[in-house]
Motif scaffolding. Sequence first.
Motif, mmCIF file in Angstrom:
data_model
loop_
_atom_site.group_PDB
_atom_site.id
_atom_site.type_symbol
_atom_site.label_atom_id
_atom_site.label_comp_id
_atom_site.label_asym_id
_atom_site.label_seq_id
_atom_site.Cartn_x
_atom_site.Cartn_y
_atom_site.Cartn_z
ATOM 1 N N ARG A 295 34.143 45.006 39.023
ATOM 2 C CA ARG A 295 34.081 46.442 38.743
ATOM 3 C C ARG A 295 32.638 46.938 38.709
ATOM 4 N N SER A 296 31.751 46.153 38.092
ATOM 5 C CA SER A 296 30.350 46.553 37.998
ATOM 6 C C SER A 296 29.701 46.631 39.366
ATOM 7 N N GLU B 266 31.219 47.092 42.201
ATOM 8 C CA GLU B 266 31.804 48.222 42.933
ATOM 9 C C GLU B 266 31.192 49.542 42.466
ATOM 10 N N GLU B 267 31.005 49.666 41.151
ATOM 11 C CA GLU B 267 30.376 50.870 40.613
ATOM 12 C C GLU B 267 28.937 51.000 41.097
ATOM 13 N N ASN C 270 28.552 52.055 44.754
ATOM 14 C CA ASN C 270 28.783 53.485 44.986
ATOM 15 C C ASN C 270 27.664 54.355 44.419
ATOM 16 N N ALA C 271 26.878 53.798 43.473
ATOM 17 C CA ALA C 271 25.849 54.603 42.802
ATOM 18 C C ALA C 271 24.447 54.392 43.358
ATOM 19 N N THR D 297 25.883 49.289 33.739
ATOM 20 C CA THR D 297 27.098 49.881 34.288
ATOM 21 C C THR D 297 28.042 50.278 33.162
ATOM 22 N N SER E 47 30.974 49.220 32.862
ATOM 23 C CA SER E 47 31.726 48.023 32.487
ATOM 24 C C SER E 47 30.952 47.124 31.533
#
Length: 398
Positions: A62-63, A65-66, A69-70, A268, A270
Motif C-alpha cells: 500500500r505504501s 502504491e501510494e 502515485n504521489a 505514508t 500506511s
Amino acid sequence: MYRSNFPDAPRPYSTSHQRRRSGSIKEQLKASWLTAIIGCIMFSSGMWLLFWNEGQAVQTARSLEEAMNAVVPVQYTAVVMEENNGKLVHFSGALHVGEPLAEPEYGVSVPAVKLKRRVQMYQWVEEEHNREVVPGDHEFVDASYSYTTEWRDKLIDSSLFYSISGHHNPKEFPLKSTVYVSEHVSVESYVFGSALKEKFSDFILVTSDERPERKDIKLHAGLYYHSQDVWNPEVGDIRVQFSYAGKAGEVVSVVGMQLGNEIRPYQTFSGDEILMLRHGRLSVEEMFLEERARNQWLTWAYRGLGWLMMFLGANCLTNILRLIVSRYSILHDMLVLGLSSINVAVSTSVCLLVISFAWLWYRPVFAGILILGAALPILCSAVRLYRGDHQENRYQRL
C-alpha cells in the motif's frame, strides 16, 4: 456368491479397527505431552510469523502504491522548486561532497560520503576439542584445548581461557574501528539528510601506494600494519584497512521528501517511510520496481521460514494428526499418501489460509485463489476417495 477376479480392488476401510489400534487423542496427549507442547508452540509461532509477515507485506504494498502515485519527478536539480516542499520527489545526478574524508597518519584522503576504518588485532584464540571416551561401562567426554594466533576484529578475553599461562591478550584495542561521514552531501542544490547518507552501504577498498610518514606503520597489500615485522606479527599488533562508499562524481537516483532543500524520509498514510537511493540514473518506475522486488524477496523468505516452523510443529504432532485423519473418511486418503504428506498438507493449507486472510481486503481475488489452494489437499482427497468408492461399487455389481 460372486468373487471379484481383481486382486487389487480396494477394500472397505474400518475406522473402528484404526481407533482400537491408535487409541484416543487424550491417551496420545498423555503419552507424548512434551512433544505435543513443543509442536503446538512451533506451529502457532509459525502462524504468528506468517500473519505478521503478510501484514507487513500488505502495508508495504500500500505504501509503495501510494508513493508511486504521489512522487513528483524533478528534471533540473540546479534550482530547488519551492512548490515541491513537503512532497515526494525523484531526481538523478552526480554526487557532490564537502571536504575529503582523510586519515593523515596513513596518507588516506577520499572525497566520498563515507570512509570506514576497520581495525584488527593479532590475538590468542582458544579452540576446544571434544572426544567421547568409553572406559568399561562408563562414558564421558574428554575435552582438550589448543591455542593459535589470528587477526580478529573483536577483542578476545584471554582471562576466560582454560590455560591462561602464556596466552594473554591486551585488554582493549589501541585504535578503534569507525566510520566517518561527510557533513555536506548533495546533488547540485538538493542536500542529503542523515537518513539518506546512511543508505550508502556498498563499501569499496581504498587502494593506495603512498607510504605513511610514520615509521612504525607499514603498508602491505592495502593494509596498514602497526608491527615491527609484517610477516611475523606479535600478539597486540594491529592492522588497519580503509574503504569508502559514495565517491564524489558517482551518479545516483533518489526518491525522498523535499523539505526546503534537504531530502528526508517521506511518511505514508500506511505508516511506512519512503526513502530510496540507487546507483546509476534510474527512472521512477525502475526504482519502484526494484523496491517491490526487494520486498517480495523478503516476504517470500519469511513465508518459507513460517512454513518450515509449522511443518516441524506438525511433525511433533504426527501421532495426533494420524488419529484425527483416521476418524474422518474424507481425510483418510491423505493417510494413504504417507505420514510426511499429512504434515506437508496441513502446514501448506494453514499457511495459505493465514496468507489469504491478510490479503482479503486489499486484494480479494488473490486471497480467494489462496483459499482455494488451501482447500486443494482436502479436495484431492475427496476426489480420490470418491473414485475409490465408485470403483468398489462397480466391482460389487460385477
